[in-house]
Design an enzyme around this catalytic site. Structure first.
Site, PDB file in Angstrom:
ATOM      1  N   HIS A 108      -3.320   7.404   2.295  1.00 16.90           N
ATOM      2  CA  HIS A 108      -3.714   6.090   1.771  1.00 16.90           C
ATOM      3  C   HIS A 108      -5.101   5.769   2.329  1.00 16.90           C
ATOM      4  O   HIS A 108      -5.345   5.885   3.530  1.00 16.90           O
ATOM      5  CB  HIS A 108      -2.681   5.053   2.226  1.00 16.90           C
ATOM      6  CG  HIS A 108      -3.121   3.644   2.028  1.00 16.90           C
ATOM      7  ND1 HIS A 108      -3.601   3.184   0.830  1.00 16.90           N
ATOM      8  CD2 HIS A 108      -3.175   2.594   2.889  1.00 16.90           C
ATOM      9  CE1 HIS A 108      -3.928   1.907   0.961  1.00 16.90           C
ATOM     10  NE2 HIS A 108      -3.684   1.534   2.193  1.00 16.90           N
ATOM     11  N   ASN A 148     -10.159  -0.025  -0.073  1.00 13.59           N
ATOM     12  CA  ASN A 148      -8.699   0.107  -0.086  1.00 13.59           C
ATOM     13  C   ASN A 148      -8.158  -0.577  -1.350  1.00 13.59           C
ATOM     14  O   ASN A 148      -8.167  -1.806  -1.440  1.00 13.59           O
ATOM     15  CB  ASN A 148      -8.155  -0.549   1.180  1.00 13.59           C
ATOM     16  CG  ASN A 148      -6.637  -0.521   1.261  1.00 13.59           C
ATOM     17  OD1 ASN A 148      -5.955  -0.243   0.278  1.00 13.59           O
ATOM     18  ND2 ASN A 148      -6.102  -0.831   2.435  1.00 13.59           N
ATOM     19  N   CYS A 158       0.813  -1.218   0.000  1.00 10.65           N
ATOM     20  CA  CYS A 158       0.000   0.000   0.000  1.00 10.65           C
ATOM     21  C   CYS A 158       0.850   1.273   0.000  1.00 10.65           C
ATOM     22  O   CYS A 158       0.340   2.358  -0.275  1.00 10.65           O
ATOM     23  CB  CYS A 158      -0.945   0.002   1.202  1.00 10.65           C
ATOM     24  SG  CYS A 158      -2.118  -1.344   1.166  1.00 10.65           S
TER      25      CYS A 158
END
Ligand code: UT7
Length: 339
Positions: free
Chosen positions: A262, A292, A119
């Site tokens: 993020h 996500n 990520c």
């Protein structure tokens, strides 16, 4: 432009793009698969739906579409691109997906390669690409963040399968004079000793080869996550590194136009913003629509806010990527694009 220059250049961020799959899976639909409900997922994460790649799509195609869109916004000819960095943990080919995107774009003078940092991947790729530009090695770079975590999900694990989605985002950055520098600074971190709380590890599956020799048959397990540990890591390390960067570059959080984190969990976004008294209207969030998307969250969010006019030329943005590794990073930049 090739070759090392000691002079030093600045970096200008001038184009963005994104592409997401057509299939939308809502929380109610996931509740048909695992014991969950829309109220739990929405209140604990902010996620209402996620996009999942279907049989007529691919992660390479989405990566291409996002990069093409960023290229168009930057108004570049494909042949003028020097570097393509593709951040992904889920390429369609373990030997690399970036050259495929390069070829489809017609960016025949660019060198293209993949970079893996889960990520944090897009942020790490942005920092890496900016180094090539600042030292004079290259003039134009496309940075892509894309992931298809749906392929590696345990769809019986309600603690993780509600969180993730697929997508791709891209950014076009260009070398400029040092005086016009827009990439203000960064800090990157990793800590493998805490890596066990989030991984997508190989299967240790050995099969007979010849005589008494064995060989490993390639393959990966599904995503394993200790959600609470990752949550604690994020709300502790991200504010700490942001503070570090604010101090290092003498930036007051009040002077930020946007906080671009993020997109992991709305509660993480809120906790980080509260730490610096950044009001909710300055915190970019599209978790509700996409969940996500790993390396793609930051560039998809950036592209959305650029195209709908929220992010304007000259705006100061603090961004942070964090996740598996564990890895995390912060960058400060000003947007310079045409919108
Ligand atoms: O890029 C980084 C990727 N990872 C992350 O961002 C994860 C970070 N962590 C989180 O976002 C949160 O920890 C989660 C959203 C994963 C979980 O939220 P939480 O508030 O930490 O919940 P929890 O794990 O403490 O679970 C609370 C309860 C448990 O039930 P019991 O044991 O209290 O009876 C879970 O079994 O909620 C239950 N639960 C669910 N219930 C309905 C866990 N997942 C679900 C679910 N639906 N999907």
């Amino acid at each position: 432009m090739t070759g090392y220059s000691k002079t030093g250049f600045g970096v200008s961020l001038i184009g963005s793009g994104s592409a997401t799959p057509a299939q939308k899976v809502t929380n109610d639909q996931l509740a048909l698969l695992v014991e969950t409900n829309d109220e739990w997922v929405t209140s604990r994460t902010g996620i209402r739906q996620r996009r999942i790649i279907g049989p007529d799509e691919s992660i390479a195609e989405l990566s291409f579409k996002a990069a093409h869109s960023a290229l168009k916004m930057a108004n570049w000819e494909p042949e003028s691109v020097d570097l393509i960095l593709l951040a992904t943990s889920t390429p369609d080919d373990l030997f690399g997906m970036a050259p495929k995107v390069q070829s489809k774009l017609g960016a025949k003078h660019a060198v293209a390669f993949d970079l893996t940092a889960a990520c944090s991947g897009f942020l790490f790729a942005l920092v890496t690409a900016s180094q090539y530009l600042q030292n004079g090695s290259y003039k134009r770079a496309l940075i892509i963040g894309s992931d298809q975590l749906s392929g590696w999900m345990d769809w019986t694990d309600r603690r993780s399968c509600v969180l993730f989605g697929d997508g791709a985002g891209a950014l076009a950055i260009e070398a400029t004079s040092k005086e016009k520098e827009s990439f203000i600074g960064f800090e990157l971190r990793s800590d493998g000793s805490r890596g066990d709380c989030l991984n997508l590890s190989e299967k240790r599956n050995f099969v007979p080869l010849i005589d008494s020799f064995q060989t490993q048959k390639g393959g990966f397990n599904t995503i394993q996550m200790n959600g609470q540990e990752v949550y604690k890591f994020a709300v502790r390390e991200v504010p700490s590194l942001l503070q570090n960067v604010f101090d290092k570059y003498a930036i007051s959080p009040d002077s930020l136009d946007w906080l671009l984190l993020h997109q992991a969990n709305q509660r993480i976004l809120n906790a980080v913003a509260n730490r610096f008294s950044i009001p909710p209207e300055k915190v970019l969030s599209n978790l509700a629509c996409y969940g996500n998307t790993s390396a793609a969250t930051i560039p998809i969010m950036l592209d959305e806010a650029v195209r709908d006019g929220r992010i304007k030329a000259g705006h100061l943005i603090a961004t942070s990527g964090f996740g598996a590794g564990l890895s995390w990073g912060v960058a400060l930049f000003r947007w310079n694009g045409p919108f």
